[in-house]
Design a protein around this motif. Structure first.
Motif, PDB file in Angstrom:
ATOM      1  N   GLY A 178       0.837  -1.204   0.000  1.00 52.05           N
ATOM      2  CA  GLY A 178       0.000   0.000   0.000  1.00 52.05           C
ATOM      3  C   GLY A 178       0.869   1.250   0.000  1.00 52.05           C
ATOM      4  N   ALA A 183       0.993  -1.356  -5.005  1.00 54.98           N
ATOM      5  CA  ALA A 183      -0.136  -0.430  -5.144  1.00 54.98           C
ATOM      6  C   ALA A 183      -1.267  -1.171  -5.833  1.00 54.98           C
ATOM      7  CB  ALA A 183       0.261   0.769  -5.987  1.00 54.98           C
ATOM      8  N   SER A 191      -3.724   0.517  -8.050  1.00 55.84           N
ATOM      9  CA  SER A 191      -3.874   0.976  -9.434  1.00 55.84           C
ATOM     10  C   SER A 191      -3.159   2.286  -9.761  1.00 55.84           C
ATOM     11  CB  SER A 191      -5.366   1.130  -9.752  1.00 55.84           C
ATOM     12  OG  SER A 191      -5.942   2.016  -8.823  1.00 55.84           O
ATOM     13  N   SER A 235      -5.472  -0.863   2.471  1.00 56.38           N
ATOM     14  CA  SER A 235      -6.733  -0.559   3.127  1.00 56.38           C
ATOM     15  C   SER A 235      -7.706  -1.723   2.899  1.00 56.38           C
ATOM     16  CB  SER A 235      -7.262   0.738   2.509  1.00 56.38           C
ATOM     17  OG  SER A 235      -8.578   0.924   2.859  1.00 56.38           O
ATOM     18  N   GLY A 236      -8.341  -2.178   3.969  1.00 57.66           N
ATOM     19  CA  GLY A 236      -9.384  -3.191   3.826  1.00 57.66           C
ATOM     20  C   GLY A 236      -8.890  -4.618   3.989  1.00 57.66           C
ATOM     21  N   ASP A 268      -5.150  13.549   8.102  1.00 57.76           N
ATOM     22  CA  ASP A 268      -5.246  13.503   6.647  1.00 57.76           C
ATOM     23  C   ASP A 268      -5.066  12.040   6.241  1.00 57.76           C
ATOM     24  OD1 ASP A 268      -5.197  14.018   4.006  1.00 57.76           O
ATOM     25  OD2 ASP A 268      -3.187  14.909   3.978  1.00 57.76           O
ATOM     26  N   ALA A 288      -9.603   7.437   1.895  1.00 60.54           N
ATOM     27  CA  ALA A 288     -11.064   7.623   1.875  1.00 60.54           C
ATOM     28  C   ALA A 288     -11.793   6.683   2.838  1.00 60.54           C
ATOM     29  CB  ALA A 288     -11.573   7.413   0.453  1.00 60.54           C
ATOM     30  N   ILE A 303     -10.934   5.037   5.622  1.00 60.87           N
ATOM     31  CA  ILE A 303     -10.795   5.325   7.058  1.00 60.87           C
ATOM     32  C   ILE A 303     -11.397   6.699   7.397  1.00 60.87           C
ATOM     33  CG2 ILE A 303      -8.389   6.110   6.812  1.00 60.87           C
ATOM     34  CD1 ILE A 303      -7.879   5.160   9.660  1.00 60.87           C
TER      35      ILE A 303
HETATM   36  P1  NAD Z   1      -5.240   4.737   1.357  1.00 65.01           P
HETATM   37  O1  NAD Z   1      -6.543   4.544   0.706  1.00 65.01           O
HETATM   38  O2  NAD Z   1      -4.616   6.092   1.359  1.00 65.01           O
HETATM   39  O3  NAD Z   1      -4.159   3.735   0.708  1.00 65.01           O
HETATM   40  C1  NAD Z   1      -4.434   2.377   0.564  1.00 65.01           C
HETATM   41  C2  NAD Z   1      -3.283   1.662  -0.141  1.00 65.01           C
HETATM   42  O4  NAD Z   1      -3.664   0.299  -0.321  1.00 65.01           O
HETATM   43  C3  NAD Z   1      -2.972   2.201  -1.536  1.00 65.01           C
HETATM   44  O5  NAD Z   1      -1.584   2.078  -1.792  1.00 65.01           O
HETATM   45  C4  NAD Z   1      -3.751   1.291  -2.469  1.00 65.01           C
HETATM   46  O6  NAD Z   1      -3.167   1.183  -3.737  1.00 65.01           O
HETATM   47  C5  NAD Z   1      -3.684  -0.029  -1.712  1.00 65.01           C
HETATM   48  N1  NAD Z   1      -4.850  -0.872  -1.946  1.00 65.01           N
HETATM   49  C6  NAD Z   1      -6.150  -0.519  -1.770  1.00 65.01           C
HETATM   50  N2  NAD Z   1      -6.962  -1.550  -2.073  1.00 65.01           N
HETATM   51  C7  NAD Z   1      -6.162  -2.573  -2.460  1.00 65.01           C
HETATM   52  C8  NAD Z   1      -6.410  -3.890  -2.911  1.00 65.01           C
HETATM   53  N3  NAD Z   1      -7.648  -4.379  -3.061  1.00 65.01           N
HETATM   54  N4  NAD Z   1      -5.342  -4.671  -3.234  1.00 65.01           N
HETATM   55  C9  NAD Z   1      -4.085  -4.192  -3.110  1.00 65.01           C
HETATM   56  N5  NAD Z   1      -3.799  -2.948  -2.695  1.00 65.01           N
HETATM   57  C10 NAD Z   1      -4.817  -2.150  -2.370  1.00 65.01           C
HETATM   58  O7  NAD Z   1      -5.385   4.186   2.847  1.00 65.01           O
HETATM   59  P2  NAD Z   1      -4.637   4.653   4.174  1.00 65.01           P
HETATM   60  O8  NAD Z   1      -5.358   5.806   4.749  1.00 65.01           O
HETATM   61  O9  NAD Z   1      -3.178   4.751   3.935  1.00 65.01           O
HETATM   62  O10 NAD Z   1      -4.952   3.418   5.132  1.00 65.01           O
HETATM   63  C11 NAD Z   1      -4.305   2.175   4.980  1.00 65.01           C
HETATM   64  C12 NAD Z   1      -4.618   1.313   6.195  1.00 65.01           C
HETATM   65  O11 NAD Z   1      -4.078   1.934   7.357  1.00 65.01           O
HETATM   66  C13 NAD Z   1      -6.132   1.155   6.470  1.00 65.01           C
HETATM   67  O12 NAD Z   1      -6.388  -0.132   6.961  1.00 65.01           O
HETATM   68  C14 NAD Z   1      -6.399   2.189   7.550  1.00 65.01           C
HETATM   69  O13 NAD Z   1      -7.467   1.843   8.386  1.00 65.01           O
HETATM   70  C15 NAD Z   1      -5.093   2.166   8.319  1.00 65.01           C
HETATM   71  N6  NAD Z   1      -4.791   3.413   9.020  1.00 65.01           N
HETATM   72  C16 NAD Z   1      -4.623   4.561   8.307  1.00 65.01           C
HETATM   73  C17 NAD Z   1      -4.350   5.759   8.976  1.00 65.01           C
HETATM   74  C18 NAD Z   1      -4.121   7.040   8.217  1.00 65.01           C
HETATM   75  O14 NAD Z   1      -3.797   8.049   8.840  1.00 65.01           O
HETATM   76  N7  NAD Z   1      -4.279   7.080   6.917  1.00 65.01           N
HETATM   77  C19 NAD Z   1      -4.265   5.766  10.367  1.00 65.01           C
HETATM   78  C20 NAD Z   1      -4.428   4.563  11.054  1.00 65.01           C
HETATM   79  C21 NAD Z   1      -4.690   3.402  10.369  1.00 65.01           C
END
Ligand code: NAD
Ligand code: MG
Length: 384
Positions: free
Chosen positions: A9, A36, A38, A100-101, A201, A204, A206
């Motif tokens: 990710g 990543a 896409s 994510s997910g 920041d 989407a 979360i």
């Molecule tokens: P984001 O949407 O910004 O990034 C998600 C990443 O996962 C991207 O690189 C995307 O390409 C990849 N991805 C998404 N779906 C995918 C799939 N089906 N197969 C392979 N790759 C896939 O998300 P984020 O905000 O960085 O959050 C990532 C994780 O971290 C989540 O589980 C979120 O709950 C957790 N988290 C995020 C934050 C934050 O501040 N952003 C804080 C705490 C926890």
């Protein structure tokens, strides 16, 4: 010796903060793989900058694009779920799980299986499969280091302390963008408004989870798995300033809390550097500029998603897996303007009430159950 790191990710919000820490500490880390879904342009840019051994792109339709962009470089390009599994199965010092997910569950399972330590942001994997991931980590002697800021806070509060002495842990919640609204006022609110988080920041999914407060419910389940505690020992409070990220109450009524800027680089750097601390650049907290720290109970009528998730701690793991699946479906429908904000809760609670109970004893059963619950959630969504 540099730590070898894979970042799942890498193009997301947590991925970006992780790679920024690596940039700031070039003598400490070597990136082995990045992935990543896409975002080909960003993935290629990062690959050229960090020159990892492996790059994984999940979206099969974009393979020729990434191949063109990285032609003539000594980088192996892997694709789809198989590529993700392959990278996760390469033993490294640490794997940052920032997909994510539920899509993150499989590679995390694979990485633990080969003995790689995990810096985990991907809470959905723990919510759906924590009952398998945590025992597997123990068996393989793998460290699971929390990146989610509240869990990292608790982890830091517990350094030098014993869980036998703990009465309660509290996760803090900013309250999200709709703290001042009633449930009726929120019901039809647009994704544009829900995506605007007041203090963090983030990606989407979360951001929407924070607006519904499902995030704090998922985080309570996540905490229960990470720290091996029961439902009565974990709860969340609203703390709009987002300065204290979590606190632990001990049996002698001592409270130890963790304060830091609301910047994910802090918990990520802790997990990456562990057991050492890294020097990073953040906007420093000046406590003299903070006039008050407020703490409020969550209003369950206003934010019913929190309790819906919290009450599943200690229940048969399939319930939390179903909730997670339903919530992912609900959030994506909402983001496509196909479901009202207020119906995210309805879809989740109906799914949890309708699913059949199954014991999820192995890897494949968790994956199958996630698909099963998604199917139920999609059919319920048609009726809402
Ligand atoms: P984001 O949407 O910004 O990034 C998600 C990443 O996962 C991207 O690189 C995307 O390409 C990849 N991805 C998404 N779906 C995918 C799939 N089906 N197969 C392979 N790759 C896939 O998300 P984020 O905000 O960085 O959050 C990532 C994780 O971290 C989540 O589980 C979120 O709950 C957790 N988290 C995020 C934050 C934050 O501040 N952003 C804080 C705490 C926890
Ligand atoms: Mg969090």
């Amino acid at each position: 010796m540099k730590k070898l790191v894979s970042v799942l990710g890498a193009t997301g919000s947590v991925g970006a903060s992780t790679l920024q820490i690596v940039r700031e500490n070039p003598d400490k880390f070597q990136i082995i793989g990045i992935t990543a879904h896409s975002n080909v342009a960003l993935l290629a840019k990062l690959a050229i900058e960090f020159m990892p051994k492996f790059v994984v792109l999940s979206d099969l339709n974009l393979v020729s694009d990434i191949e063109t962009r990285l032609a003539h470089l000594e980088i192996e390009i892997l694709i789809g779920e198989e590529g993700l599994d392959f990278l996760a199965s390469q033993k490294t010092d640490i794997l940052v799980a920032a997909i994510s997910g539920f899509a993150g569950f499989k590679p995390i399972f694979k990485a633990i299986s080969v003995g790689t330590d995990i810096a985990i942001a991907n809470k959905e994997a723990l919510v759906a499969g924590g009952h398998l991931l945590m025992p597997l980590a123990k068996e393989k002697d793998v460290n699971i280091l929390p990146i989610d800021s509240e869990h990292n806070a608790i982890y830091q509060c517990m350094m030098g302390h014993h869980w036998d002495d703990v009465e309660h842990i509290t996760l803090t919640a900013s309250g999200g963008p709709f703290l001042a609204m009633t449930r009726e006022e929120m019901h039809d609110i647009s994704p544009v408004k829900a995506l605007k988080h007041p203090t963090w920041d983030m990606g989407a999914k979360i951001s929407i989870d924070s607006a519904t407060m499902m995030n704090k419910g998922l985080e309570s389940i996540e905490a229960a798995w990470l720290f091996g505690i029961g439902r009565e020992k974990v709860s969340a409070v609203i703390h709009p300033q987002s300065i204290i990220h979590g606190f632990v109450t001990f049996k002698d009524d001592t409270i130890i809390s963790h304060m830091a800027p609301a910047d994910m680089k802090v918990p990520i750097s802790h997990a990456l550097g562990w057991p050492e601390r890294l020097k990073i650049q953040t906007e420093k907290l000046d406590l003299t500029q903070i006039s008050s720290l407020e703490f409020m109970e969550i209003n369950h009528e206003q934010f019913p998603c929190y309790n819906l998730a919290h009450q599943l701690i200690g229940e048969e793991p399939c319930y939390a897996a179903a909730l997670n699946a339903a919530n992912e479906i609900a959030v994506s429908l909402y983001l496509e303007n196909k479901l009202a904000f207020g119906d995210i809760y309805s879809l989740c609670t109906k799914t949890v009430n309708m699913i059949e109970i199954r014991s999820l004893d192995d890897y494949q059963s968790v994956i199958d159950y996630d698909s099963f619950a998604r199917g139920i959630a999609r059919s319920i969504a048609l009726l809402l």
